[in-house]
Design a protein around this motif. Structure first.
Motif, short mmCIF file in Angstrom:
data_model
loop_
_atom_site.label_atom_id
_atom_site.label_comp_id
_atom_site.label_asym_id
_atom_site.label_seq_id
_atom_site.Cartn_x
_atom_site.Cartn_y
_atom_site.Cartn_z
N LEU A 169 0.84 -1.20 0.00
CA LEU A 169 0.00 0.00 0.00
C LEU A 169 0.87 1.25 0.00
CD1 LEU A 169 -2.96 -0.70 2.42
CD2 LEU A 169 -2.99 -0.40 -0.03
N GLU A 171 3.92 1.34 -1.08
CA GLU A 171 4.64 1.41 -2.36
C GLU A 171 3.73 1.92 -3.47
OE1 GLU A 171 7.85 -2.12 -1.46
OE2 GLU A 171 6.09 -2.56 -2.67
N ALA A 172 2.48 1.46 -3.45
CA ALA A 172 1.52 1.93 -4.45
C ALA A 172 1.38 3.45 -4.33
CB ALA A 172 0.18 1.24 -4.26
N ALA A 173 1.31 3.92 -3.08
CA ALA A 173 1.17 5.35 -2.87
C ALA A 173 2.41 6.11 -3.34
CB ALA A 173 0.90 5.64 -1.39
N LEU B 53 11.42 1.07 -6.52
CA LEU B 53 11.15 0.68 -5.14
C LEU B 53 12.37 0.01 -4.50
CD1 LEU B 53 7.55 -0.74 -5.65
CD2 LEU B 53 8.18 1.42 -4.60
N PHE B 82 0.07 -4.53 -8.27
CA PHE B 82 0.66 -5.45 -7.30
C PHE B 82 -0.12 -6.75 -7.20
CE2 PHE B 82 2.05 -1.27 -6.11
CZ PHE B 82 3.33 -1.45 -5.64
N ALA B 86 -3.16 -4.03 -3.58
CA ALA B 86 -2.75 -2.82 -2.88
C ALA B 86 -3.72 -1.67 -3.09
CB ALA B 86 -1.33 -2.40 -3.30
N TYR B 88 -6.27 1.10 -1.68
CA TYR B 88 -6.38 1.81 -0.42
C TYR B 88 -7.72 1.46 0.22
CZ TYR B 88 -2.86 4.33 -3.06
OH TYR B 88 -1.77 4.63 -3.83
#
Lengths: 277, 365
Positions: A169, A171-173, B53, B82, B86, B88
């Motif tokens: 989460l 990382e997605a952000a 990342l 992902f 992922a 929110y």
């Protein structure tokens, strides 16, 4: 079959425990509607023979008792809310930092934080008293609020939650363009709402219910909290007037009850989220 | 214009754990490139390095002409999907997709236009005000894709996006992702451990093992001409059979069984001095036959073997058997009713088989 029986047994057991916990509370309410004679006479009469509002009207409205009950309530609620807000804010940041960010020495810091949980308050309260005394902060709101805000319990509770918080989460952000602060405020904190509520309710109750610290930290009637106030009354105006004393205690439980009702759903969610998972 | 170039990329964890090494690859514009390999082969690490990342320990990463090693993930113009979606959890579908655009300070009506468009492509129009919790796995995956689409990024990165779905949905979403790629033509790097996904979706695939590229090529090329034993065994299901034996004269000999090697292959083996040496034969299950007609026309590769297990798959049967005490699997037509316990004749189609060096495990070319 067996499953259903077990469930029924569990419900019965839970009800019994609930009743056990409720008895003092109900007795308090019951007594608050009795006159002084009946309250003192004893006997297991749950329903007052001579139902009366007098205890409440006397406690709240009478000029005869010269104590600032409303100020005590205000103090308790104000100190409780302010302390809770500070605890939640500090602990959330501390726990997130320790759980997720590159904080130097965090491997040493965290156990150090947690170890403070093992030190009983009776050991620290005298040094704390002297510290506030030296700072000239006794008998102020600062003295009533800040000692509670340095508490590792919340850090521990939230640390567990943040550790389990899915990395993807964040990382997605990050890929969505969020910086660390955005991630914390817009992704992590909203997801942590139930746990934060749990911490808030625990903290508020702890501060609101505390007796020892407000007793030593304050010395004028205006700065007392409701818990210390009740104690004063018990030895003062209300001595042996159990009906009035219980009326005052009943009033004192109302804010906690309201907070609990507001946060109940979140609290249960929070406990199950951090506990079972 | 969204080519990616990975030049001498290396990733080292904790100073001594090498996850990826000497990774050189050009990913072409509009390509659907699949990184495939067993878990721990470094494919996800590679993808995460492209995303930003993970830091790149050594080497250069270019998106277009720009070296992006030190560019923050958000500035690389990439979008990522992902494995666990992922999404929110506290935002509804609309805001999940809009979040990235809001952070990038897009105008409200532009955000709405893009989200609505993505929702239309993915069939999410009815679900825009739902929270992720109230969505099925497939719908969640679609939202995750939508979040990538609205960004209109140069490159899509997908990290095992289908592995949390059940088998049926996986096949369906596989097709949908392909359709999406055909429509948007966005350069895509897709990571999976599932060789079927890799075969069916890739325009090119990269087979990895222990952080090293084993082979890069179009699916058919990799399937038909695996570089080494690992690739041959990894791509294709049931897996390629590997049989140890020796070259004697113009035969491949496994114990008592001798099969004749076709002229072209034999010449290569002879030229490279493999005659008389231990060698590995790699043959795919579908190149082992039991049809009477084939057996008749290829007596030179015929042998008989005992069937230990027969799995009926419908139109075909998968037979588990042994030759010279070495296991092999054959995929044959169900019409010929092979059953467990029988001893029947098989024949190898050696023109489609490969020989591998026993030491290096490389295919002999």
């Amino acid at each position: 079959m067996g499953n259903k029986r077990n469930k029924i047994l569990l419900v019965i057991l839970a009800s019994l425990i609930a009743v056990l916990f409720l008895i003092p509370l109900l007795w308090m309410i019951s007594t608050s509607f009795k006159n002084d004679y009946e309250a003192i006479a004893g006997g297991l009469n749950w329903f007052p023979k001579n139902f009366t509002w007098d205890n409440y009207t006397y406690t709240l409205l009478s000029q005869a008792i010269d104590v600032p009950i409303f100020k005590w309530m205000f103090n308790s609620i104000f100190v409780g809310i302010a302390g809770t807000l500070i605890i939640v804010a500090i602990d959330a940041m501390a726990a997130y930092g320790l759980a997720r960010l590159d904080v130097p020495f965090k491997k040493v810091l965290f156990p150090l934080f947690i170890s403070t949980l093992m030190i009983p308050f009776v050991i620290t309260f005298l040094p704390l008293y002297m510290q506030f005394s030296n700072l000239g902060l006794l008998n102020t709101y600062a003295a009533l609020i800040f000692p509670y805000t340095a508490n590792a319990f919340g850090v521990f509770l939230l640390y567990q939650f943040f550790r389990g918080f899915p990395k993807e989460l964040e990382e997605a952000a990050r890929l969505d363009g969020a910086n660390k602060w955005d991630i914390f405020i817009r992704i992590v904190i909203p997801s942590a709402r139930p746990v934060l509520w749990t911490l808030a309710i625990f903290s508020f109750m702890q501060i609101y219910n505390d007796f020892l610290w407000p007793l030593v930290a304050t010395n004028t009637p205006e700065m007392r909290t409701i818990t210390t106030g009740i104690a004063i009354m018990q030895q003062g105006s209300f001595v042996s007037s159990y009906g009035k004393l219980m009326a005052l205690t009943t009033i004192a439980t109302i804010p906690i009850l309201i907070i609990f009702l507001i946060g109940q759903k979140q609290l249960i969610k929070g406990i199950t989220q951090t506990g079972i998972k | 214009m969204a080519e990616l170039r990975l030049v001498g990329i290396k990733k080292v964890y904790d100073k001594d754990v090498v996850s990826v090494k000497d990774f050189n690859l050009e990913i072409r514009d509009k390509e659907f490139l699949v990184l495939v390999g067993p878990s721990g082969c470094g494919k996800s690490t590679t993808l995460r390095m492209i995303a930003g990342l993970e830091e790149i320990t050594e080497g250069d990463l270019y998106i277009g002409d720009k070296r992006v090693n030190d560019v923050a993930p958000k500035d690389r113009d990439i979008a990522m999907v992902f494995q666990n979606y992922a999404l929110y959890p506290h935002m509804d579908v609309y805001n999940n997709m809009a979040f990235g655009l809001k952070l990038r300070k897009f105008k409200k009506d532009e955000i709405k236009k893009r989200v609505d468009n993505a929702a239309k492509i993915l069939g999410l129009e009815e679900l825009l005000d739902r929270k992720p919790k109230a969505l099925s796995g497939g719908q969640r995956q679609r939202v995750a894709l939508g979040r990538a689409i609205v960004r209109d990024a140069e490159v899509f990165l997908m990290d095992e996006p289908l592995s949390n779905l059940d088998a049926k949905l996986r096949v369906q979403m596989r097709a949908e992702i392909q359709k999406l790629h055909a429509r948007l033509q966005t350069t895509t790097v897709y990571v999976t451990h599932d060789q079927t996904e890799a075969m069916t979706m890739a325009t090119r695939l990269v087979v990895m093992k222990d952080g090293i590229i084993q082979q890069v090529g179009e699916p058919k090329e990799v399937y038909d001409f695996p570089n080494n034993i690992f690739v041959g065994g990894f791509i294709g299901s049931p897996a390629m059979n590997f049989l140890n034996g020796k070259i004697e004269g113009n035969h491949f000999v496994m114990g008592d069984v001798k099969v004749e090697i076709p002229e072209g292959k034999l010449k290569t083996l002879r030229d490279q001095g493999y005659v008389g040496k231990d060698i590995v034969l790699g043959i795919r299950p579908e190149d082992i036959h039991d049809e009477p007609l084939y057996l008749k026309s290829s007596p030179e590769t015929k042998f008989s073997a005992h069937i230990e297990v027969a799995e009926l798959m419908g139109s075909e049967i998968v037979l588990y058997s042994k030759v010279d005490d070495q296991d092999f699997v054959a995929r044959v037509d169900a019409r010929f009713n092979a059953t467990a316990g029988q001893t029947i004749d098989f024949a190898f189609n050696l023109s489609k088989a490969h020989f591998f060096d026993k030491e290096t495990e490389e295919r002999i070319k």
